[in-house]
Design an enzyme around this catalytic site. Sequence first.
Site, short mmCIF file in Angstrom:
data_model
loop_
_atom_site.label_atom_id
_atom_site.label_comp_id
_atom_site.label_asym_id
_atom_site.label_seq_id
_atom_site.Cartn_x
_atom_site.Cartn_y
_atom_site.Cartn_z
N LYS A 31 2.49 10.26 8.26
CA LYS A 31 1.90 9.73 9.47
C LYS A 31 2.15 10.39 10.73
O LYS A 31 1.73 11.79 10.74
CB LYS A 31 2.06 8.27 9.48
CG LYS A 31 1.25 7.59 8.32
CD LYS A 31 0.74 6.36 9.04
CE LYS A 31 -0.28 5.63 7.96
NZ LYS A 31 -1.69 5.78 8.01
N ASP A 81 9.45 2.77 1.54
CA ASP A 81 8.30 3.37 2.22
C ASP A 81 8.06 3.18 3.61
O ASP A 81 7.62 1.75 4.19
CB ASP A 81 6.98 2.85 1.35
CG ASP A 81 5.66 3.52 1.95
OD1 ASP A 81 5.52 3.95 3.01
OD2 ASP A 81 4.65 3.42 1.10
N PHE A 108 0.85 -1.27 0.06
CA PHE A 108 0.07 0.08 0.00
C PHE A 108 0.84 1.27 0.14
O PHE A 108 1.86 1.55 0.89
CB PHE A 108 -0.90 -0.19 1.32
CG PHE A 108 -2.01 1.15 1.24
CD1 PHE A 108 -2.88 1.21 0.35
CD2 PHE A 108 -1.76 2.31 1.75
CE1 PHE A 108 -4.03 2.20 0.28
CE2 PHE A 108 -2.52 3.26 1.75
CZ PHE A 108 -3.69 3.45 0.76
#
Length: 399
Positions: free
Chosen positions: A252, A223, A138
Site C-alpha cells: 500500500k 499482514d 482479507f
Amino acid sequence: MGTADVIAMTEKYQMANYARFPVVFVRGEGARLFDAEGREYLDFLGGIAVALLGHTHPEVTRAVTVQARNLLHVSNLFHVPVQAEVGRLLSESTIGGKVFFCNSGTEANEAAIKLTRKWFADRGKEGVHEFVVLEGSFHGRTYGGLSATGQPRLHKGFEPMLPGFVTVPFGDIVALENALTDRTCAFLVEPIQGESGVRMHPPGYLKEAERLCRQNGILLVVDEIQTGLGRTGAMLASERFGLLPDIVTLAKGLANGLPLGAVVAREEVAAAFGTGSHGSTFGGNPVCCAAARVVLETLRSQGFLDEVCRKGELLKNGLSELAERRTDVRKVRGLGLMLAMEMEVETKEIAEQCLRNGLIVNATSGTVLRFLPPLTVNNAEIRHALDLLWASLPAGGRK
Ligand code: PLP
C-alpha cells in the site's frame, strides 16, 4: 477528453470488475484531489490507505524524478543503491531481520506463505504447511492470498481454493487454540481487519494468539499491508498491540502510490529464501524505492508518528461527537488514522452523497464508513471533513 468520454472509454475497453464512481481525477495535492471539471475534493480514503504522505508530496516527486532520470530498472541480478537503503530502513524500522521486495500486497502475502512453508520444509517438516486464518480477513486476490482470505463470497466462482488454509471465527481465542494441529505452520492475521470494516480484535486476543504461536512452535505472520507504516500511529500496528511477529507483510503506502510490497522476516526465518527460491522481476524497482525512502525517512522523523496519533484522536473525537447527535450510528472505532463509523443503515448511498459534497470516504461491509486519510492531513482538513460528513448524512437520523 471530457469526463463522459473518459468514463465511456474505460467502460468500453476495460473489464467491469471495479465499481467506479463517475468521477475523473486529474490532479492531487496533499489531502485534496481535483476532478476533470476543476472540482475539489477532500480525500479521506487516500487511494485506499496508499497516499501516506498525501498526493504529489514534493519530496516524493523530486526523488522519483531524479531516480527516473538515472535508472528505471536493471533487474534483481544486480545491486542498486536506493534498494539497498530501503531494505535497511525497513528492517531497522520494523522487526529487524531481512526484507524481500515485491510489487503489491497480495504478492507480499504469497511470498510470506511460501517463506513459511519453506522454513518448515528446510527442517524436514513438509507436513507442517497449514495456515490458520480468520473469518472476515482479507489477504489479497491471487490464489494464495485469496485462499487465505476468510470471506467465502470472494471465493465464489473461483473455486477450488488452494488447500492448507483453515478459517476460524473472529475474536474467538478458544477456536484458534482448537484449530492448531501438528500440521499448522502459522497464524496469519491482520492486527485490525481493514476491508471488513476496521474490525478490532477483542482486548488481549492478539497477545494471547502470539503466546499460542510460541507455545506450539508455529510462526506468527502479521499482514500489516493496511495497518502498517504509521497508519495506526506506530510504524507497525503490531507495536501498538505488543506483538513481535516472525514475518510482516507490507505494501500500500510503502512507496506513496507507486507499486511496492515487502516481506520482513526475522533473520532465522528469512534464511529459508535461499538463492533461486523466490523472485520478482520488478520487486524493489529503483523508482518505487526512491519514493519509499522518502516515505520511511518521513515516518521516522522526529514527532511524525506522535502527530498521527494526535490527529487520529481529533478525527475520532469528532466522529464520536457527531455520533452522539445521531440515532443511526452504532459505533466509532479504530486506531490512529484508520477509523470507521458503523451505522444502522447501508453506507453506500452515504458515501455517494459525501462524494457529491466533496468528501471521499469508503463504504465497506454494508454498514461501515471507513476513513483512511493521508497521514499528513491537517487539523483544518479534519474539521472540514467532519462538517462535510455531517451535511451528507441522512436528515432522518438526526436527534
Ligand atoms: N492485505 C490487506 C490487509 C489488504 O488490506 C490488502 C488490500 O486491500 C491486501 C492484502 C492486498 O493488497 P494488494 O491489493 O496490493 O494486492
